[in-house]
Design an enzyme around this catalytic site. Sequence first.
Site, mmCIF file in Angstrom:
data_model
loop_
_atom_site.group_PDB
_atom_site.id
_atom_site.type_symbol
_atom_site.label_atom_id
_atom_site.label_comp_id
_atom_site.label_asym_id
_atom_site.label_seq_id
_atom_site.Cartn_x
_atom_site.Cartn_y
_atom_site.Cartn_z
ATOM 1 N N LYS A 92 35.022 44.121 41.181
ATOM 2 C CA LYS A 92 34.761 42.201 41.311
ATOM 3 C C LYS A 92 33.763 41.385 41.835
ATOM 4 C CE LYS A 92 37.479 43.416 45.771
ATOM 5 N NZ LYS A 92 38.359 43.994 46.872
ATOM 6 N N ARG A 119 46.156 42.870 56.693
ATOM 7 C CA ARG A 119 46.064 42.598 54.884
ATOM 8 C C ARG A 119 46.772 42.467 54.602
ATOM 9 N NH1 ARG A 119 40.998 42.234 51.150
ATOM 10 N NH2 ARG A 119 41.780 44.642 49.990
HETATM 11 C C1 LIG Z 1 37.632 45.376 46.973
HETATM 12 C C2 LIG Z 1 38.497 45.801 48.197
HETATM 13 C C3 LIG Z 1 37.837 47.373 47.874
HETATM 14 C C4 LIG Z 1 36.351 47.638 48.189
HETATM 15 O O1 LIG Z 1 35.942 47.123 48.526
HETATM 16 P P1 LIG Z 1 34.326 47.569 48.672
HETATM 17 O O2 LIG Z 1 34.282 47.169 50.463
HETATM 18 O O3 LIG Z 1 33.833 46.523 47.626
HETATM 19 O O4 LIG Z 1 34.237 48.579 49.016
HETATM 20 C C5 LIG Z 1 39.363 48.210 47.721
HETATM 21 N N1 LIG Z 1 40.111 48.410 47.850
HETATM 22 C C6 LIG Z 1 40.547 47.197 47.664
HETATM 23 C C7 LIG Z 1 42.530 46.975 47.926
HETATM 24 C C8 LIG Z 1 40.003 46.234 47.132
HETATM 25 O O5 LIG Z 1 40.643 44.730 47.741
#
Ligand SMILES: *Cc1c(COP(=O)(O)O)cnc(C)c1O
Length: 351
Positions: A36, A131
């Site tokens: 993402k 969250r």
């Molecule tokens: C964005 C996201 C990640 C990845 O997080 P990073 O800090 O970019 O490694 C992992 N798990 C969830 C649920 C996320 O939304």
Amino acid sequence: MKNPRMIIQQEKLLQNVVQMVQKAQKHGVEIVGVTKGAGAHAEVVKTMIRGGLEILADSRLENLVRIKELGLAKELYLLRLPMLSQVEEVVRIADVSFNSQEETLQALSQAAEIQGKVHKVMLMVDVGDLREGVLSQDFLPLVEKALALPGIQLEGIATNVGCYGGVLPSLQQLELLLSLVSSVQEVFHYRIEKISGGNTATTILFQDRWPQGINQLRIGEGLLVGFDSTNNRALESFHQDAFLLQAEIIEVQNKPSYPIGEIGRDAFGRVPHFTDRGIRRRAVLALGRQDIDIDAMIPLLQGVEIIGGSSDHLLVDVTASLEDLKVGDILLFRLRYSALLHAMTSGYVDR
Ligand SMILES: *Cc1c(COP(=O)(O)O)cnc(C)c1O
């Protein structure tokens, strides 16, 4: 060549991916590549696969569609909890989705049955970041509901920290996941396969005694920018410059550093603060908050300092630069995660 423009240094990105895979392997951890931050850009997806990742994940279905069209990933995870209004697409596009709501699980199960599929789910536990996810005391009831749904297969348990609450990862959180997995085994005689311990921030626990059984991490930031914002650390031996942003200078002038006239609020309604440093040499770049998070970028050229910006302009102090910068010159910037996220999704940035 159009500016502003993102440059993807694929070899550096590849080295980040390979290193992460190797580090994780030592602890029995599989890495899920999170796309993402780069808007699931095709070159990034290809490089992640080349580096040895098989599972890719994104929070947006639109991005998963693009990854699916490349046909390279073995499995696709939808990280953000599905909207009820999109469960048909979720089942069609994602192999696995992350969930915490009974209603959504029911809707996914129904959609899967209609499509003649079984949809795999990871159940999210909130260990304190507040969250998404159920609190640990609500986990077993949710598992019971999930196991009763014919269109759903319970694939794993997952948690996430360091995002909303900025909560730091800890061994206790991972032990909690493992104890929940044991409870599910005892109560329902069901073996949970995937125990997904977190994101980039969680890799800091590799330094400690990694709890046996935590067998997956979902990593975006660490692979893309070699940085861990939650713990505010650069990942040692990882590249922080796999992505560079180039922007063009549209004005260079000597100007006072303290604005002239009565100061109200800036274009975003904030009260700005200035220190009077006398007359400085400043450049204006054709780049702004519509393209990037200007607070999360680092100039590559020595002696260049970001002093502010607005929707379409970035102001840099270049007094200390040894180069005689002129209109039309290009400056390069390294990006932190939030700047990358903006730059890779802005319609104005060439990639
Ligand atoms: C964005 C996201 C990640 C990845 O997080 P990073 O800090 O970019 O490694 C992992 N798990 C969830 C649920 C996320 O939304």
